[in-house]
Scaffold this motif. Sequence first.
Motif, PDB file in Angstrom:
ATOM      1  N   GLY A   1       0.697  -1.529   0.002  1.00 34.26           N
ATOM      2  CA  GLY A   1      -0.131   0.002   0.035  1.00 34.26           C
ATOM      3  C   GLY A   1       0.915   1.411  -0.013  1.00 34.26           C
ATOM      4  N   GLY A   2       0.331   2.517  -0.560  1.00 33.42           N
ATOM      5  CA  GLY A   2       0.891   3.621  -0.246  1.00 33.42           C
ATOM      6  C   GLY A   2       1.266   4.136   0.897  1.00 33.42           C
ATOM      7  N   GLN A   3       1.955   4.882   1.155  1.00 33.78           N
ATOM      8  CA  GLN A   3       2.297   5.337   2.741  1.00 33.78           C
ATOM      9  C   GLN A   3       2.694   6.774   2.549  1.00 33.78           C
ATOM     10  OE1 GLN A   3       5.863   2.981   3.227  1.00 33.78           O
ATOM     11  NE2 GLN A   3       6.944   4.895   3.616  1.00 33.78           N
ATOM     12  N   SER A   4       2.194   7.262   3.940  1.00 32.38           N
ATOM     13  CA  SER A   4       2.486   8.810   4.269  1.00 32.38           C
ATOM     14  C   SER A   4       3.967   9.128   3.958  1.00 32.38           C
ATOM     15  CB  SER A   4       2.115   9.168   5.316  1.00 32.38           C
ATOM     16  OG  SER A   4       0.629   9.180   5.476  1.00 32.38           O
ATOM     17  N   GLY A   5       4.400   9.771   3.155  1.00 25.75           N
ATOM     18  CA  GLY A   5       5.875   9.936   2.907  1.00 25.75           C
ATOM     19  C   GLY A   5       6.440  11.019   3.744  1.00 25.75           C
ATOM     20  N   SER A   6       7.941  10.967   4.072  1.00 28.60           N
ATOM     21  CA  SER A   6       8.538  12.025   4.942  1.00 28.60           C
ATOM     22  C   SER A   6       8.898  13.110   4.336  1.00 28.60           C
ATOM     23  CB  SER A   6       9.757  11.259   5.527  1.00 28.60           C
ATOM     24  OG  SER A   6      10.585  11.034   4.557  1.00 28.60           O
ATOM     25  N   GLY A   7       9.010  13.161   3.069  1.00 23.68           N
ATOM     26  CA  GLY A   7       9.376  14.249   2.159  1.00 23.68           C
ATOM     27  C   GLY A   7       8.586  15.610   2.163  1.00 23.68           C
ATOM     28  N   GLY A   8       7.413  15.337   2.289  1.00 23.46           N
ATOM     29  CA  GLY A   8       6.427  16.273   2.266  1.00 23.46           C
ATOM     30  C   GLY A   8       6.450  17.448   3.280  1.00 23.46           C
TER      31      GLY A   8
ATOM     32  N   LEU B   1       3.674  14.631  -1.542  1.00 20.55           N
ATOM     33  CA  LEU B   1       2.792  14.039  -0.463  1.00 20.55           C
ATOM     34  C   LEU B   1       2.108  12.908  -1.154  1.00 20.55           C
ATOM     35  CD1 LEU B   1       1.645  16.926   1.687  1.00 20.55           C
ATOM     36  CD2 LEU B   1       3.286  15.395   2.154  1.00 20.55           C
ATOM     37  N   ILE B   2       2.159  11.724  -0.393  1.00 20.99           N
ATOM     38  CA  ILE B   2       1.160  10.669  -0.645  1.00 20.99           C
ATOM     39  C   ILE B   2       0.415  10.246   0.410  1.00 20.99           C
ATOM     40  CG2 ILE B   2       1.177   8.150  -1.660  1.00 20.99           C
ATOM     41  CD1 ILE B   2       3.716   8.870  -2.810  1.00 20.99           C
ATOM     42  N   PRO B   3      -0.936  10.289   0.432  1.00 20.61           N
ATOM     43  CA  PRO B   3      -1.832   9.836   1.401  1.00 20.61           C
ATOM     44  C   PRO B   3      -1.541   8.446   1.871  1.00 20.61           C
ATOM     45  CG  PRO B   3      -2.923  11.125  -0.242  1.00 20.61           C
ATOM     46  CD  PRO B   3      -1.704  10.637  -0.622  1.00 20.61           C
ATOM     47  N   ALA B   4      -1.944   8.165   2.975  1.00 17.67           N
ATOM     48  CA  ALA B   4      -1.865   6.767   3.547  1.00 17.67           C
ATOM     49  C   ALA B   4      -3.106   6.107   2.768  1.00 17.67           C
ATOM     50  CB  ALA B   4      -2.245   6.731   5.016  1.00 17.67           C
ATOM     51  N   PRO B   5      -2.879   4.682   2.629  1.00 20.25           N
ATOM     52  CA  PRO B   5      -4.103   3.969   2.012  1.00 20.25           C
ATOM     53  C   PRO B   5      -5.280   3.975   2.772  1.00 20.25           C
ATOM     54  CG  PRO B   5      -2.386   2.566   2.836  1.00 20.25           C
ATOM     55  CD  PRO B   5      -2.029   4.058   3.128  1.00 20.25           C
ATOM     56  N   PRO B   6      -6.574   3.689   2.179  1.00 25.40           N
ATOM     57  CA  PRO B   6      -7.749   3.739   2.869  1.00 25.40           C
ATOM     58  C   PRO B   6      -7.697   2.448   3.783  1.00 25.40           C
ATOM     59  CG  PRO B   6      -8.020   4.200   0.407  1.00 25.40           C
ATOM     60  CD  PRO B   6      -6.787   3.915   0.811  1.00 25.40           C
ATOM     61  N   ALA B   7      -8.481   2.638   4.475  1.00 24.69           N
ATOM     62  CA  ALA B   7      -8.712   1.438   5.198  1.00 24.69           C
ATOM     63  C   ALA B   7      -9.374   0.087   4.620  1.00 24.69           C
ATOM     64  CB  ALA B   7      -9.891   1.416   6.618  1.00 24.69           C
ATOM     65  N   ASN B   8      -9.112  -1.074   4.813  1.00 22.90           N
ATOM     66  CA  ASN B   8      -9.693  -2.325   4.300  1.00 22.90           C
ATOM     67  C   ASN B   8      -9.178  -2.284   2.857  1.00 22.90           C
ATOM     68  OD1 ASN B   8     -10.822  -2.943   6.862  1.00 22.90           O
ATOM     69  ND2 ASN B   8     -12.545  -1.493   6.363  1.00 22.90           N
TER      70      ASN B   8
ATOM     71  N   GLY C   1      -5.753   7.094  -6.922  1.00 25.72           N
ATOM     72  CA  GLY C   1      -5.209   8.206  -6.551  1.00 25.72           C
ATOM     73  C   GLY C   1      -3.835   8.333  -6.189  1.00 25.72           C
ATOM     74  N   CYS C   2      -3.532   7.330  -5.167  1.00 25.51           N
ATOM     75  CA  CYS C   2      -2.185   7.162  -4.582  1.00 25.51           C
ATOM     76  C   CYS C   2      -1.360   6.495  -5.682  1.00 25.51           C
ATOM     77  CB  CYS C   2      -2.294   6.284  -3.256  1.00 25.51           C
ATOM     78  SG  CYS C   2      -2.948   7.472  -2.058  1.00 25.51           S
ATOM     79  N   HIS C   3      -1.829   5.391  -6.354  1.00 27.60           N
ATOM     80  CA  HIS C   3      -1.076   4.574  -7.279  1.00 27.60           C
ATOM     81  C   HIS C   3      -0.571   5.140  -8.477  1.00 27.60           C
ATOM     82  CE1 HIS C   3      -0.339   0.901  -4.690  1.00 27.60           C
ATOM     83  NE2 HIS C   3      -1.387   1.202  -4.120  1.00 27.60           N
ATOM     84  N   ASN C   4      -1.244   6.146  -8.842  1.00 26.16           N
ATOM     85  CA  ASN C   4      -1.119   6.762 -10.179  1.00 26.16           C
ATOM     86  C   ASN C   4       0.019   7.635  -9.942  1.00 26.16           C
ATOM     87  OD1 ASN C   4      -2.966   5.845 -11.859  1.00 26.16           O
ATOM     88  ND2 ASN C   4      -4.552   7.306 -11.100  1.00 26.16           N
ATOM     89  N   LEU C   5       0.259   8.101  -8.652  1.00 25.76           N
ATOM     90  CA  LEU C   5       1.658   8.757  -8.415  1.00 25.76           C
ATOM     91  C   LEU C   5       2.594   7.994  -7.954  1.00 25.76           C
ATOM     92  CD1 LEU C   5      -0.155  11.349  -5.627  1.00 25.76           C
ATOM     93  CD2 LEU C   5       0.446  11.780  -8.035  1.00 25.76           C
ATOM     94  N   ILE C   6       2.368   6.920  -7.385  1.00 25.32           N
ATOM     95  CA  ILE C   6       3.736   6.125  -6.867  1.00 25.32           C
ATOM     96  C   ILE C   6       4.192   5.084  -8.042  1.00 25.32           C
ATOM     97  CG2 ILE C   6       4.179   4.079  -5.397  1.00 25.32           C
ATOM     98  CD1 ILE C   6       2.003   5.318  -3.635  1.00 25.32           C
TER      99      ILE C   6
END
Length: 567
Positions: free
Chosen positions: A32-39, A409-416, A445-450
């Motif tokens: 899953g995507g994760q919140s990044g430290s860089g933002g 920034l990449i948001p954390a993945p949604p639950a479930n 949304g996230c994976h199009n970035l990652i």
Amino acid sequence: MKFFVATCLAFVAASGCTGSIVAGSASPDTEGGQSGSGGGANAGGDIAEPVIDPEQVLGSKACDEINPGSAPMRRLSNAEYRHTVSDLLGMAAQVRTFTADFTPENESLGFRNNAEFLPVSSLAAEQFSTAADKLSAAAAADPNFVKCANPSDKAACAKEFIGNFGTRAYRRPLTTEEVTRFTTMFNAAMTKYDFSAGVEWVVNAMLQSPYFLFRYEAGKALAGKSYAAVDHYEMASRLSYLLWQSMPDAALFDAAKQGKLGTAAEVLAQAKRMIGDTKAERSLEFFRQWLDTDQLDRFSRDATVFKNLPGNLATLFDGEVAAFTRDLMMGGQGTFADLMSAPYTYVNADLAKHYGIGGTFGTEFTRTNSATASGVLTQAGFLTVHDKPTRTSIVLRGVKVRTDVMCELIPAPPANVPLNLDKLSSGLTQKERLAMHRTDPSCSGCHNLIDPVGVVFEGYDAVGRPRTMEEAGKPVDTNSEITSSVDLDGKVANPLEFGKKLAASNAAQQCYLAQNFRFFYGRDYTNADLCSRGQLTKAWKDAGFNLKQMLVSLTQTDAFLYRPQTN
């Protein structure tokens, strides 16, 4: 020891050094995507932090007045503690042994030296106390540790030792009250035991003092100003910990004593001297934490997938990145473009064999050209810490580059949301599995970035070797298209093309600058640091994005030369 803990905690509270731990990332066993430290906290909800125009910033009215931003009191990080004690006592090997069990610091924004996340917990206090016991005993047992003008006069020798050692340990001259207190302590030990006991007691007490463990700054108030000056001894420490990760040397102490660290020109002269010292190599710790190669000690691969791997592979990977960044930084000619796109790397005989590079190599790491090299992001030390035991990870590699190299920034993945993509289909490549995953609107949304960023690096396997086939035997496809970035959008065929795009990217250049700010100043930047960022950006651009010059430029900003006014 209880007194020590209470004293340290009271010292921190009284100095306004507070903070809380916030963390969260995807497990290394998930995709899953994760919140990044860089933002950081400055993005204001946008996908990327704004790229500043230094000329526009510095020409604005906001920069007519000096604004140093914040100046939180900083506890020595574990690395700074080790370097400082080694330089203070002259026993590097023993220091490494006596501090081997130090608890790792909390990480914030990708680094472990953020002032707000370096408290003195009861466990840390106990470890500092234990280390002080061992270090002071070792120092006292060394007949050459104390040097006095008249060794036969014990009282005079003790006074001389307390003054000289105390100035170096506290990184400023001792106060009259401190001299009296340590003299009383020394005399009590000498009366009950002997001279060496006095040395041991004083060294032990000073190593546990908040004035040793913290970089305390009082500053010097300036009438009618919202900012304060940094006194000469405080500036000596600012310089030494930025460039050397340790205490000042004799030349810095002498400059401070003579009051010659009060202007930007005086600070710059010292910075240029210090950057040429071998101790400046300690600043390479920035790269280890930024690139995550400090995590190579956790390196592990499934032996059924990767057979007959050298037992020292993690050490080899670490050595490659270290040699490469050392050459760029300490050689003085390395630029950001080299960091992102250099067509060479550093190998020794063992690593060359692992990579399949022909030629004759020895035990030392030497520079070699490589058709598959494109800067530090294609080196195994960087890639493999973001992989899995059985295969590469497009997602984890993509997250790391997007957040910490592009500062987006990449948001954390949604639950479930299902995170184990291996179950999606065993007959597909990773790229194909992730394409299926992106058909889910909650994931796209996230994976199009990652994913498009991570795909670029699929030409290297999970142990860093160039490849054309995946572990499952399917062809690797590194063709990709970056979208939704500041200035990196477009098609890329491979990491060589991507490295060149990063090298020319204004956003990536400023991201690297931001990471340097965070590590070397020990804090994140805020809106109050806009002028300091403008100063840094302009100086670095004028220097052709030279990496070594970045460090020197860090000593010439409002944030470094001044501190906020305290009431």
